[in-house]
Design a protein around this motif. Structure first.
Motif, PDB file in Angstrom:
ATOM      1  N   ASP A  22       8.155  27.475  -1.200  1.00 47.62           N
ATOM      2  CA  ASP A  22       8.919  27.772   0.012  1.00 47.62           C
ATOM      3  C   ASP A  22      10.298  27.104  -0.045  1.00 47.62           C
ATOM      4  O   ASP A  22      11.316  27.721   0.288  1.00 47.62           O
ATOM      5  CB  ASP A  22       8.122  27.273   1.221  1.00 47.62           C
ATOM      6  CG  ASP A  22       8.476  28.005   2.499  1.00 47.62           C
ATOM      7  OD1 ASP A  22       8.827  29.194   2.431  1.00 47.62           O
ATOM      8  OD2 ASP A  22       8.392  27.382   3.573  1.00 47.62           O
ATOM      9  N   GLN A  44      15.671  33.301   5.513  1.00 51.07           N
ATOM     10  CA  GLN A  44      14.496  33.483   4.660  1.00 51.07           C
ATOM     11  C   GLN A  44      13.297  33.938   5.487  1.00 51.07           C
ATOM     12  O   GLN A  44      12.604  34.899   5.125  1.00 51.07           O
ATOM     13  CB  GLN A  44      14.168  32.159   3.967  1.00 51.07           C
ATOM     14  CG  GLN A  44      12.832  32.124   3.240  1.00 51.07           C
ATOM     15  CD  GLN A  44      12.492  30.711   2.802  1.00 51.07           C
ATOM     16  OE1 GLN A  44      13.328  29.809   2.842  1.00 51.07           O
ATOM     17  NE2 GLN A  44      11.269  30.506   2.375  1.00 51.07           N
ATOM     18  N   LYS A  45      13.024  33.286   6.593  1.00 48.17           N
ATOM     19  CA  LYS A  45      11.862  33.620   7.414  1.00 48.17           C
ATOM     20  C   LYS A  45      12.039  34.964   8.121  1.00 48.17           C
ATOM     21  O   LYS A  45      11.067  35.682   8.361  1.00 48.17           O
ATOM     22  CB  LYS A  45      11.587  32.504   8.419  1.00 48.17           C
ATOM     23  CG  LYS A  45      11.221  31.177   7.764  1.00 48.17           C
ATOM     24  CD  LYS A  45      10.073  31.337   6.777  1.00 48.17           C
ATOM     25  CE  LYS A  45       9.773  30.078   6.015  1.00 48.17           C
ATOM     26  NZ  LYS A  45       8.686  30.270   5.013  1.00 48.17           N
ATOM     27  N   TYR A  48      11.158  37.441   5.476  1.00 45.60           N
ATOM     28  CA  TYR A  48       9.722  37.352   5.204  1.00 45.60           C
ATOM     29  C   TYR A  48       8.910  38.088   6.264  1.00 45.60           C
ATOM     30  O   TYR A  48       8.001  38.860   5.942  1.00 45.60           O
ATOM     31  CB  TYR A  48       9.307  35.885   5.125  1.00 45.60           C
ATOM     32  CG  TYR A  48       7.836  35.686   4.886  1.00 45.60           C
ATOM     33  CD1 TYR A  48       7.241  36.087   3.696  1.00 45.60           C
ATOM     34  CD2 TYR A  48       7.030  35.080   5.843  1.00 45.60           C
ATOM     35  CE1 TYR A  48       5.888  35.907   3.465  1.00 45.60           C
ATOM     36  CE2 TYR A  48       5.678  34.889   5.623  1.00 45.60           C
ATOM     37  CZ  TYR A  48       5.115  35.301   4.433  1.00 45.60           C
ATOM     38  OH  TYR A  48       3.774  35.121   4.223  1.00 45.60           O
ATOM     39  N   GLU A  49       9.254  37.852   7.525  1.00 48.89           N
ATOM     40  CA  GLU A  49       8.490  38.490   8.601  1.00 48.89           C
ATOM     41  C   GLU A  49       8.770  39.989   8.664  1.00 48.89           C
ATOM     42  O   GLU A  49       7.860  40.786   8.910  1.00 48.89           O
ATOM     43  CB  GLU A  49       8.823  37.841   9.946  1.00 48.89           C
ATOM     44  CG  GLU A  49       7.972  38.369  11.094  1.00 48.89           C
ATOM     45  CD  GLU A  49       8.079  37.535  12.349  1.00 48.89           C
ATOM     46  OE1 GLU A  49       7.420  37.878  13.344  1.00 48.89           O
ATOM     47  OE2 GLU A  49       8.848  36.531  12.360  1.00 48.89           O
ATOM     48  N   THR A  53       7.830  40.021   2.238  1.00 49.52           N
ATOM     49  CA  THR A  53       8.259  38.933   1.352  1.00 49.52           C
ATOM     50  C   THR A  53       9.768  38.783   1.495  1.00 49.52           C
ATOM     51  O   THR A  53      10.477  39.758   1.791  1.00 49.52           O
ATOM     52  CB  THR A  53       7.941  39.200  -0.140  1.00 49.52           C
ATOM     53  OG1 THR A  53       8.646  40.369  -0.572  1.00 49.52           O
ATOM     54  CG2 THR A  53       6.450  39.361  -0.386  1.00 49.52           C
ATOM     55  N   THR A  54      10.248  37.561   1.269  1.00 50.00           N
ATOM     56  CA  THR A  54      11.696  37.342   1.270  1.00 50.00           C
ATOM     57  C   THR A  54      12.351  38.172   0.175  1.00 50.00           C
ATOM     58  O   THR A  54      13.437  38.737   0.369  1.00 50.00           O
ATOM     59  CB  THR A  54      12.006  35.852   1.059  1.00 50.00           C
ATOM     60  OG1 THR A  54      11.322  35.076   2.055  1.00 50.00           O
ATOM     61  CG2 THR A  54      13.492  35.584   1.145  1.00 50.00           C
TER      62      THR A  54
END
Length: 224
Positions: A22, A44-45, A48-49, A53-54
């Motif tokens: 991470d 990044q998050k 990801y969400e 994936t990032t």
């Protein structure tokens, strides 16, 4: 057929491995965009969400090289992992084929499995590259996996640490098992990924101890 996720499933969820990955992803974002650490992590998050994936977000929106990203993100120290002989014994005793299905890279899965003493336990690894960079929980990722390895989902079991990654497998007929941290152990996942108090109907079983869970299956098979 026995299908295992890798990260936070084949090694304990309180391991330092996922936080290392991470942090490497956050650092990659900081280098790529020239952002400070907090801004990089927030972006990044978000990816990801939104994308699963990032990496998928970076590929879709910025045409980032997947190979460069994966090599950087998984360039970590695995010395904190120790061979899990009881888990290796339990997996080896399972009847039938065993596969790893991961959103990570094949190299990461191999190196991690080797550190755990599990690399000889599996027939193959289906990674994010084999999935054409379409991650779990997207249905296409599972369909590619089923086709590549000739998997009949109605005769397969899947072990995962993320509830959302078991929705499609359950719908396709797989028996699903959620692997969760033991009581009091730190959870290394995002809040939106975790289950609420009520267990979702797409999860058939839950365990905090994968090796004991598998040993119980083997004992039941032997006694049948």
């Amino acid at each position: 057929m026995w299908v295992f996720d890798l990260d936070n499933t084949l090694y304990p969820a309180d391991s330092d491995l996922w936080p290392k990955i991470d942090a490497r992803i956050t650092l990659f974002m900081a280098h790529l965009f020239g952002l400070d650490g907090m801004s990089s992590r927030a972006l990044q998050k978000y990816y990801y969400e939104r994308y699963g994936t990032t990496l998928r977000g970076l590929m879709e929106e910025h045409r980032v090289s997947a190979q460069e990203f994966l090599a950087f993100a998984h360039d970590i120290d695995r010395s904190g992992l120790v061979p899990n002989h009881s888990l290796a014994t339990a997996i080896a005793a399972l009847p039938g084929r065993k596969l790893i299905l991961t959103n990570g890279s094949r190299e990461h899965a191999l190196r991690t499995a080797q550190a755990l003493g599990l690399d000889e336990m599996f027939e193959d690894i289906f990674d994010i590259v084999a999935a054409d960079f379409t991650p779990k929980p997207e249905p296409a990722a599972y369909e590619r996996f089923f086709a590549r390895h000739d998997v009949d989902p109605t005769r397969a079991v899947m072990f995962e640490d993320l509830p959302r990654n078991l929705v499609v497998p359950h719908a396709r007929g797989m028996t699903t098992t959620l692997v969760v941290p033991k009581a009091g152990k730190m959870v290394q996942r995002e809040a939106f990924e975790m289950v609420s108090e009520a267990l979702p109907p797409h999860i058939d079983f839950v365990t905090t101890d994968l090796e004991s869970f598998l040993a119980a299956i083997i004992a039941r098979e032997d006694g049948a």
